[in-house]
Design a protein around this motif. Sequence first.
Motif, PDB file in Angstrom:
ATOM      1  N   PHE A  94      -9.317 102.408 -54.305  1.00 52.23           N
ATOM      2  CA  PHE A  94      -8.943 101.199 -53.501  1.00 52.23           C
ATOM      3  C   PHE A  94      -9.815  99.950 -53.498  1.00 52.23           C
ATOM      4  CE2 PHE A  94      -8.361  98.807 -49.622  1.00 52.23           C
ATOM      5  CZ  PHE A  94      -7.038  98.627 -49.561  1.00 52.23           C
ATOM      6  N   TRP A  95     -11.029 100.365 -53.428  1.00 51.21           N
ATOM      7  CA  TRP A  95     -12.106  99.224 -53.460  1.00 51.21           C
ATOM      8  C   TRP A  95     -12.057  98.699 -54.910  1.00 51.21           C
ATOM      9  CZ3 TRP A  95     -15.971  99.890 -57.353  1.00 51.21           C
ATOM     10  CH2 TRP A  95     -16.613  99.088 -57.553  1.00 51.21           C
ATOM     11  N   LEU A  96     -12.174  99.575 -55.840  1.00 51.82           N
ATOM     12  CA  LEU A  96     -12.046  98.617 -57.401  1.00 51.82           C
ATOM     13  C   LEU A  96     -10.828  97.945 -57.461  1.00 51.82           C
ATOM     14  CD1 LEU A  96     -12.999  98.950 -60.192  1.00 51.82           C
ATOM     15  CD2 LEU A  96     -11.274 100.993 -60.533  1.00 51.82           C
ATOM     16  N   CYS A  97      -9.627  98.274 -56.958  1.00 48.52           N
ATOM     17  CA  CYS A  97      -8.524  97.335 -57.063  1.00 48.52           C
ATOM     18  C   CYS A  97      -8.517  96.079 -56.269  1.00 48.52           C
ATOM     19  CB  CYS A  97      -6.955  97.973 -56.679  1.00 48.52           C
ATOM     20  SG  CYS A  97      -6.705  99.602 -57.930  1.00 48.52           S
ATOM     21  N   VAL A  98      -9.088  96.231 -55.051  1.00 47.75           N
ATOM     22  CA  VAL A  98      -9.544  95.150 -54.334  1.00 47.75           C
ATOM     23  C   VAL A  98     -10.381  93.962 -54.959  1.00 47.75           C
ATOM     24  CG1 VAL A  98     -10.363  94.067 -52.217  1.00 47.75           C
ATOM     25  CG2 VAL A  98      -8.641  96.189 -52.003  1.00 47.75           C
ATOM     26  N   GLN A  99     -11.480  94.837 -55.460  1.00 49.85           N
ATOM     27  CA  GLN A  99     -12.543  94.025 -56.312  1.00 49.85           C
ATOM     28  C   GLN A  99     -11.801  92.972 -57.340  1.00 49.85           C
ATOM     29  OE1 GLN A  99     -15.465  94.199 -55.562  1.00 49.85           O
ATOM     30  NE2 GLN A  99     -16.898  93.918 -57.289  1.00 49.85           N
ATOM     31  N   HIS A 100     -10.861  93.652 -57.962  1.00 49.72           N
ATOM     32  CA  HIS A 100     -10.013  92.610 -59.038  1.00 49.72           C
ATOM     33  C   HIS A 100      -8.729  91.971 -58.534  1.00 49.72           C
ATOM     34  CE1 HIS A 100     -11.166  96.103 -62.078  1.00 49.72           C
ATOM     35  NE2 HIS A 100     -12.067  95.270 -61.923  1.00 49.72           N
ATOM     36  N   SER A 101      -8.887  91.812 -57.164  1.00 52.36           N
ATOM     37  CA  SER A 101      -8.032  90.966 -56.452  1.00 52.36           C
ATOM     38  C   SER A 101      -8.489  89.355 -56.125  1.00 52.36           C
ATOM     39  CB  SER A 101      -7.304  91.605 -55.060  1.00 52.36           C
ATOM     40  OG  SER A 101      -6.528  92.909 -55.583  1.00 52.36           O
ATOM     41  N   ASP A 102      -9.048  88.854 -57.253  1.00 55.92           N
ATOM     42  CA  ASP A 102      -9.956  87.690 -56.961  1.00 55.92           C
ATOM     43  C   ASP A 102      -8.718  86.511 -56.520  1.00 55.92           C
ATOM     44  OD1 ASP A 102     -12.306  88.411 -57.501  1.00 55.92           O
ATOM     45  OD2 ASP A 102     -12.049  88.443 -59.800  1.00 55.92           O
ATOM     46  N   HIS A 103      -7.432  86.536 -56.753  1.00 54.37           N
ATOM     47  CA  HIS A 103      -6.491  85.641 -56.633  1.00 54.37           C
ATOM     48  C   HIS A 103      -6.161  85.402 -55.319  1.00 54.37           C
ATOM     49  CE1 HIS A 103      -4.425  89.457 -56.994  1.00 54.37           C
ATOM     50  NE2 HIS A 103      -3.391  89.071 -56.094  1.00 54.37           N
ATOM     51  N   ASP A 104      -6.372  86.563 -54.364  1.00 54.41           N
ATOM     52  CA  ASP A 104      -6.300  86.726 -52.977  1.00 54.41           C
ATOM     53  C   ASP A 104      -7.561  86.930 -52.247  1.00 54.41           C
ATOM     54  OD1 ASP A 104      -5.119  86.842 -50.521  1.00 54.41           O
ATOM     55  OD2 ASP A 104      -3.225  88.056 -51.033  1.00 54.41           O
ATOM     56  N   LEU A 105      -8.350  85.650 -52.196  1.00 59.25           N
ATOM     57  CA  LEU A 105      -9.763  85.650 -51.257  1.00 59.25           C
ATOM     58  C   LEU A 105      -9.576  86.090 -50.006  1.00 59.25           C
ATOM     59  CD1 LEU A 105     -12.765  85.313 -51.474  1.00 59.25           C
ATOM     60  CD2 LEU A 105     -12.365  82.967 -51.229  1.00 59.25           C
ATOM     61  N   LYS A 106      -8.380  85.563 -49.312  1.00 57.87           N
ATOM     62  CA  LYS A 106      -8.548  86.019 -48.079  1.00 57.87           C
ATOM     63  C   LYS A 106      -8.318  87.626 -47.763  1.00 57.87           C
ATOM     64  CE  LYS A 106      -5.570  85.320 -43.833  1.00 57.87           C
ATOM     65  NZ  LYS A 106      -4.037  84.944 -43.449  1.00 57.87           N
ATOM     66  N   PHE A 107      -7.456  88.427 -48.433  1.00 61.41           N
ATOM     67  CA  PHE A 107      -7.247  89.717 -48.608  1.00 61.41           C
ATOM     68  C   PHE A 107      -8.767  90.456 -48.942  1.00 61.41           C
ATOM     69  CE2 PHE A 107      -6.290  93.622 -51.061  1.00 61.41           C
ATOM     70  CZ  PHE A 107      -5.888  94.255 -49.915  1.00 61.41           C
ATOM     71  N   GLN A 108      -9.489  89.870 -49.765  1.00 63.70           N
ATOM     72  CA  GLN A 108     -10.813  90.397 -50.252  1.00 63.70           C
ATOM     73  C   GLN A 108     -11.520  90.620 -48.815  1.00 63.70           C
ATOM     74  OE1 GLN A 108     -11.895  88.342 -53.757  1.00 63.70           O
ATOM     75  NE2 GLN A 108     -11.590  90.286 -54.962  1.00 63.70           N
ATOM     76  N   GLN A 109     -11.643  89.283 -48.371  1.00 59.29           N
ATOM     77  CA  GLN A 109     -12.464  89.113 -47.120  1.00 59.29           C
ATOM     78  C   GLN A 109     -12.069  90.131 -45.924  1.00 59.29           C
ATOM     79  OE1 GLN A 109     -11.672  84.583 -46.976  1.00 59.29           O
ATOM     80  NE2 GLN A 109     -13.889  84.666 -46.588  1.00 59.29           N
ATOM     81  N   GLU A 110     -10.840  90.383 -45.851  1.00 57.62           N
ATOM     82  CA  GLU A 110     -10.366  91.106 -44.863  1.00 57.62           C
ATOM     83  C   GLU A 110     -10.705  92.544 -44.926  1.00 57.62           C
ATOM     84  OE1 GLU A 110      -6.130  90.604 -44.641  1.00 57.62           O
ATOM     85  OE2 GLU A 110      -6.127  88.836 -43.414  1.00 57.62           O
TER      86      GLU A 110
END
Length: 199
Positions: A94-110
């Motif tokens: 799950f972390w790996l996929c979030v790590q690759h979600s740079d287009h959604d910085l707000k989601f990464q921060q959450e």
Amino acid sequence: MKYILWTLMLFFASSLRGQDKVQFPLLKKKIDSLAFIDIKTGWDVRNGKPTERDSLRKIVKETFLRNAEVLKKIFDEHGFPNYDKVGKESSKNFWLCVQHSDHDLKFQQEVLKEMKKEVKHKKADPSNFAFLTDRVNINLNRAQVYGTQLSYDEQKRAFPKNLKNPKKVNQRRNSIGLEPLEDYLEFATMAHRQMNPDK
């Protein structure tokens, strides 16, 4: 090609371990499927023909966008998928996929905010937390803390982007279970040179 298939087989096998010991086995399978596609598309780019890399990178970008929508639904419903919920491997996936979600910085921060709580309770990987911390900081144009996010010079040597207080970085890395920065950069340089040989 054989190496890629072997890597993917190991990934799939590891994701099956302990499947009956988690709270949400179906969620575990869903996360593992997302990560499998994430990893495979990345390997396709690295090992594709130079003439095909632009189209393959487009597929990677589309994969990250598609995965992120599923990740957000998972996060809204379950919070951060910690060790108890999906097991160590799937939590990492799950972390790996979030790590690759740079287009959604707000989601990464959450996710980072919730992951911090899980790390304190020893239900998430602290080194993965370090990587996401640095990723978010770089995406916010801030200095990174642990030196995990890299660039490469003309000699293909790895170096950390915008690093906070470099003299104390190894203390910070050690506190969260990461190897010394010098060892990390040496490995990254070697891997980068292997994937990008001179023509």
